[in-house]
Design a protein around this motif. Structure first.
Motif, PDB file in Angstrom:
ATOM      1  N   TYR A   1       0.779  -9.480   5.916  1.00  0.00           N
ATOM      2  CA  TYR A   1       1.471  -8.240   5.541  1.00  0.00           C
ATOM      3  C   TYR A   1       2.534  -8.559   4.509  1.00  0.00           C
ATOM      4  O   TYR A   1       3.309  -9.513   4.661  1.00  0.00           O
ATOM      5  CB  TYR A   1       2.097  -7.585   6.773  1.00  0.00           C
ATOM      6  CG  TYR A   1       2.977  -6.393   6.447  1.00  0.00           C
ATOM      7  CD1 TYR A   1       2.551  -5.402   5.579  1.00  0.00           C
ATOM      8  CD2 TYR A   1       4.251  -6.265   7.006  1.00  0.00           C
ATOM      9  CE1 TYR A   1       3.355  -4.318   5.266  1.00  0.00           C
ATOM     10  CE2 TYR A   1       5.067  -5.186   6.707  1.00  0.00           C
ATOM     11  CZ  TYR A   1       4.617  -4.217   5.831  1.00  0.00           C
ATOM     12  OH  TYR A   1       5.413  -3.142   5.516  1.00  0.00           O
ATOM     13  N   VAL A   2       2.588  -7.756   3.428  1.00  0.00           N
ATOM     14  CA  VAL A   2       3.557  -7.936   2.351  1.00  0.00           C
ATOM     15  C   VAL A   2       4.333  -6.640   2.180  1.00  0.00           C
ATOM     16  O   VAL A   2       3.741  -5.587   1.922  1.00  0.00           O
ATOM     17  CB  VAL A   2       2.864  -8.290   1.021  1.00  0.00           C
ATOM     18  CG1 VAL A   2       3.915  -8.605  -0.052  1.00  0.00           C
ATOM     19  CG2 VAL A   2       1.890  -9.449   1.192  1.00  0.00           C
ATOM     20  N   SER A   3       5.654  -6.686   2.327  1.00  0.00           N
ATOM     21  CA  SER A   3       6.479  -5.505   2.052  1.00  0.00           C
ATOM     22  C   SER A   3       6.934  -5.536   0.595  1.00  0.00           C
ATOM     23  O   SER A   3       6.926  -6.582  -0.050  1.00  0.00           O
ATOM     24  CB  SER A   3       7.686  -5.459   2.993  1.00  0.00           C
ATOM     25  OG  SER A   3       8.453  -6.644   2.910  1.00  0.00           O
ATOM     26  N   ALA A   4       7.343  -4.352   0.064  1.00  0.00           N
ATOM     27  CA  ALA A   4       7.654  -4.218  -1.366  1.00  0.00           C
ATOM     28  C   ALA A   4       6.547  -4.868  -2.187  1.00  0.00           C
ATOM     29  O   ALA A   4       6.783  -5.631  -3.117  1.00  0.00           O
ATOM     30  CB  ALA A   4       9.008  -4.835  -1.688  1.00  0.00           C
ATOM     31  N   ALA A   5       5.315  -4.517  -1.840  1.00  0.00           N
ATOM     32  CA  ALA A   5       4.151  -5.262  -2.318  1.00  0.00           C
ATOM     33  C   ALA A   5       3.793  -4.989  -3.764  1.00  0.00           C
ATOM     34  O   ALA A   5       3.035  -5.757  -4.364  1.00  0.00           O
ATOM     35  CB  ALA A   5       2.952  -4.974  -1.419  1.00  0.00           C
ATOM     36  N   SER A   6       4.291  -3.916  -4.366  1.00  0.00           N
ATOM     37  CA  SER A   6       3.955  -3.636  -5.759  1.00  0.00           C
ATOM     38  C   SER A   6       4.964  -4.237  -6.727  1.00  0.00           C
ATOM     39  O   SER A   6       4.818  -4.094  -7.940  1.00  0.00           O
ATOM     40  CB  SER A   6       3.871  -2.127  -5.998  1.00  0.00           C
ATOM     41  OG  SER A   6       5.152  -1.529  -5.868  1.00  0.00           O
TER      42      SER A   6
ATOM     43  N   LEU B   1      -2.153   1.440  -6.630  1.00  0.00           N
ATOM     44  CA  LEU B   1      -2.158   0.216  -7.434  1.00  0.00           C
ATOM     45  C   LEU B   1      -2.509  -0.993  -6.572  1.00  0.00           C
ATOM     46  O   LEU B   1      -3.299  -1.856  -6.966  1.00  0.00           O
ATOM     47  CB  LEU B   1      -0.787   0.027  -8.087  1.00  0.00           C
ATOM     48  CG  LEU B   1      -0.646  -1.047  -9.162  1.00  0.00           C
ATOM     49  CD1 LEU B   1      -1.409  -0.661 -10.417  1.00  0.00           C
ATOM     50  CD2 LEU B   1       0.828  -1.261  -9.493  1.00  0.00           C
ATOM     51  N   LEU B   2      -1.928  -1.059  -5.394  1.00  0.00           N
ATOM     52  CA  LEU B   2      -2.181  -2.187  -4.496  1.00  0.00           C
ATOM     53  C   LEU B   2      -3.660  -2.277  -4.128  1.00  0.00           C
ATOM     54  O   LEU B   2      -4.248  -3.361  -4.128  1.00  0.00           O
ATOM     55  CB  LEU B   2      -1.335  -2.062  -3.228  1.00  0.00           C
ATOM     56  CG  LEU B   2       0.179  -2.186  -3.403  1.00  0.00           C
ATOM     57  CD1 LEU B   2       0.884  -1.949  -2.078  1.00  0.00           C
ATOM     58  CD2 LEU B   2       0.566  -3.538  -3.966  1.00  0.00           C
ATOM     59  N   LYS B   3      -4.258  -1.139  -3.819  1.00  0.00           N
ATOM     60  CA  LYS B   3      -5.645  -1.158  -3.357  1.00  0.00           C
ATOM     61  C   LYS B   3      -6.647  -1.276  -4.500  1.00  0.00           C
ATOM     62  O   LYS B   3      -7.666  -1.962  -4.366  1.00  0.00           O
ATOM     63  CB  LYS B   3      -5.926   0.106  -2.536  1.00  0.00           C
ATOM     64  CG  LYS B   3      -5.166   0.149  -1.209  1.00  0.00           C
ATOM     65  CD  LYS B   3      -5.672   1.225  -0.281  1.00  0.00           C
ATOM     66  CE  LYS B   3      -5.325   2.621  -0.758  1.00  0.00           C
ATOM     67  NZ  LYS B   3      -5.718   3.656   0.251  1.00  0.00           N
ATOM     68  N   ASN B   4      -6.366  -0.629  -5.610  1.00  0.00           N
ATOM     69  CA  ASN B   4      -7.366  -0.542  -6.674  1.00  0.00           C
ATOM     70  C   ASN B   4      -7.241  -1.637  -7.735  1.00  0.00           C
ATOM     71  O   ASN B   4      -8.252  -2.048  -8.315  1.00  0.00           O
ATOM     72  CB  ASN B   4      -7.284   0.824  -7.356  1.00  0.00           C
ATOM     73  CG  ASN B   4      -7.555   1.959  -6.393  1.00  0.00           C
ATOM     74  OD1 ASN B   4      -8.331   1.808  -5.443  1.00  0.00           O
ATOM     75  ND2 ASN B   4      -6.907   3.099  -6.595  1.00  0.00           N
ATOM     76  N   LYS B   5      -6.028  -2.093  -8.010  1.00  0.00           N
ATOM     77  CA  LYS B   5      -5.851  -3.106  -9.054  1.00  0.00           C
ATOM     78  C   LYS B   5      -5.634  -4.503  -8.478  1.00  0.00           C
ATOM     79  O   LYS B   5      -6.160  -5.487  -8.988  1.00  0.00           O
ATOM     80  CB  LYS B   5      -4.693  -2.731  -9.979  1.00  0.00           C
ATOM     81  CG  LYS B   5      -4.612  -3.601 -11.233  1.00  0.00           C
ATOM     82  CD  LYS B   5      -3.580  -3.096 -12.207  1.00  0.00           C
ATOM     83  CE  LYS B   5      -3.588  -3.892 -13.504  1.00  0.00           C
ATOM     84  NZ  LYS B   5      -4.814  -3.684 -14.299  1.00  0.00           N
ATOM     85  N   PHE B   6      -4.834  -4.585  -7.417  1.00  0.00           N
ATOM     86  CA  PHE B   6      -4.505  -5.899  -6.855  1.00  0.00           C
ATOM     87  C   PHE B   6      -5.414  -6.294  -5.702  1.00  0.00           C
ATOM     88  O   PHE B   6      -5.255  -7.361  -5.122  1.00  0.00           O
ATOM     89  CB  PHE B   6      -3.046  -5.924  -6.405  1.00  0.00           C
ATOM     90  CG  PHE B   6      -2.062  -5.649  -7.518  1.00  0.00           C
ATOM     91  CD1 PHE B   6      -2.229  -6.223  -8.758  1.00  0.00           C
ATOM     92  CD2 PHE B   6      -0.994  -4.799  -7.324  1.00  0.00           C
ATOM     93  CE1 PHE B   6      -1.333  -5.977  -9.781  1.00  0.00           C
ATOM     94  CE2 PHE B   6      -0.086  -4.541  -8.335  1.00  0.00           C
ATOM     95  CZ  PHE B   6      -0.261  -5.128  -9.581  1.00  0.00           C
TER      96      PHE B   6
END
Length: 349
Positions: A163-168, A198-203
Motif C-alpha cells: 500500500y502506498v499513500s500519496a501515491a500520485s 492516473l494510478l490505475k491507468n498510467k502507473f
C-alpha cells in the motif's frame, strides 16, 4: 570581476503559522557578478535551470529544523533566498571536480543564479539523452527516495501486498511501479479522481482509491486488502498510519518516508494510538532520510535509467514556468493542486 547582472530571488517574508500562503514568500531583485569572487576557493557559480517543489520546505518555512537549517526571515540582515533541489549549469568554478559548462543537480537556492560555496553534494549529470528535469524527479532525490525506501527498507518479495499513500506524488508514483516490477499487488491512495485514474491507468497500480471519499480508513483498507498488508510506504502519517497498523500482516514492514498530514501541525502532531499492533504482528517500522544513502546513487542509475529508456516505468511532471511562479507552485503543493512531480522551470539550457 565579470559581468554584473540583475537577477531574481525567492525569499521568506513570514514564517508560516499553519498552512503555507503565497504571501509568505516574495521576490527580490539582486545583483551578481558572473565570476567566482576572490576568496571563494572551491566554489561554483551556477545558472539554475529547474527548481524542485518539495514537501519538506514547509517545515523550514515554519522555523523548524529537520536535517537542514530553517530559512532566515526577510527582516534579518543579509537574508538568504530559500533553498531546495535544483538542476543547474556551471558558469564558473574554482572547484577541481566541476568545470564550466557542466550540468549538475543537488541543493541550490531559489534564484536565477547561485554561488554554491560547498558543492560536494552536487551530482554531475552524465546522461544527456533524458530530460534534465528528471534529475530533480525520477533520477534525483524523489527517485532515490522511492528506490531506497522500497528496496532497502521494505525488502519486497514476489506476491506480497503493498500500500502506498500519496501515491500520485513525486515518490509514490515510482514506489508503485517498483512494486509492480517486483511482482507485488499494489494499491495506492490519492486526493481526487484524476489522480486515482492516473494510478490505475498510467502507473499500473492494481487498485487505487480517493482517501477523501472514505469515511472509515479501516474499512477502506479491509476492502482492498482482505488478507492484510505486507508493506506500507508511508508518505502521510497520522490517521492513515494508524489504520494501516490495524491491517498489517505478520512480519510486515513500514517505510516512514513522509508525514505530509502533519506538516501543518508539527507543534501538536496527531498521535498513533495502536502501536501494540506493531508489537504483536512483529512489524518493522523505520524512518529514513535519502541523504544518508547517496552512496547508492550509481547503483540506482544502473537500474533505473534502463527501465526509463525501455519504457518499463513512466513519470508524470507538473511544471510551472518562471521563477515568479515558485510561491504559487509551493502553495499548490500543500493544497493538493499538483498532479505528479511539481517543479519550476527557471531557464532553458
Amino acid at each position: 570581476m565579470g559581468e554584473e547582472i540583475r537577477y531574481k530571488q525567492v525569499i521568506l517574508s513570514n514564517y508560516a503559522k499553519t498552512s503555507v500562503k503565497e504571501s509568505d514568500l516574495s521576490l527580490r531583485t539582486s545583483k551578481i557578478h558572473l565570476k567566482i569572487p576572490c576568496g571563494c576557493d572551491g566554489a561554483v557559480l551556477v545558472k539554475n535551470l529547474y527548481l524542485s517543489i518539495d514537501p519538506f520546505i514547509l517545515a523550514l518555512m515554519k522555523n523548524q529544523e529537520l536535517d537542514l537549517p530553517s530559512f532566515t526571515l526577510d527582516s534579518v540582515s543579509l537574508v538568504l533566498p530559500i533553498y531546495g533541489f535544483g538542476v543547474s549549469k556551471v558558469l564558473d568554478s574554482s572547484h577541481p571536480n566541476f568545470k564550466t559548462g557542466e550540468l549538475v543537480w543537488g541543493f541550490t537556492s531559489w534564484e536565477e543564479y547561485s554561488l554554491i560555496k560547498d558543492p560536494d553534494q552536487l551530482f554531475k549529470i552524465q546522461d544527456k539523452d533524458l530530460p534534465l528535469s528528471y534529475f530533480i524527479g525520477i533520477l534525483g532525490m524523489p527517485g532515490m527516495t522511492a528506490y531506497v525506501g522500497f528496496f532497502k527498507f521494505c525488502s519486497p518479495k514476489k506476491g506480497e501486498t503493498v500500500y502506498v499513500s500519496a501515491a500520485s506524488g513525486a515518490v509514490g508514483q515510482l514506489v508503485g511501479q517498483f512494486a509492480k516490477i517486483a511482482g507485488c499487488y499494489v494499491v495506492g491512495s490519492a486526493g481526487n479522481k484524476e489522480k486515482v485514474d492516473l494510478l490505475k491507468n498510467k502507473f499500473r497500480f492494481d487498485e487505487a482509491f480517493n482517501y477523501k471519499e472514505e469515511q472509515d480508513y479501516n474499512a477502506a483498507l479491509k476492502r482492498y486488502f482482505p488478507d492484510g498488508i505486507d508493506i506500507y510506504f508511508d508518505n502521510v502519517g497520522g490517521k492513515m498510519l494508524e489504520a494501516v497498523l490495524n491491517s498489517m500482516r505478520l512480519n510486515g514492514r513500514v517505510a516512514l518516508c513522509g508525514m505530509i498530514s502533519q506538516y501543518n501541525s508539527l507543534e501538536q502532531p496527531e498521535g498513533v494510538h495502536n502501536l501494540i499492533n506493531a508489537l504483536v504482528k512483529r512489524v518493522r517500522m523505520e524512518g529514513f532520510f535519502t541523504s544518508d544513502h547517496y552512496h547508492l546513487y550509481p547503483k540506482f542509475l544502473e537500474i533505473v535509467v534502463p527501465l526509463i529508456k525501455e519504457e518499463k516505468i513512466t513519470y508524470v511532471e507538473d511544471i510551472a514556468e518562471g521563477i515568479e511562479s515558485a510561491p504559487g507552485a509551493l502553495f499548490g503543493l500543500y493544497s493538493g493542486r499538483n498532479v505528479g512531480k511539481l517543479l519550476v522551470v527557471v531557464a532553458r539550457e
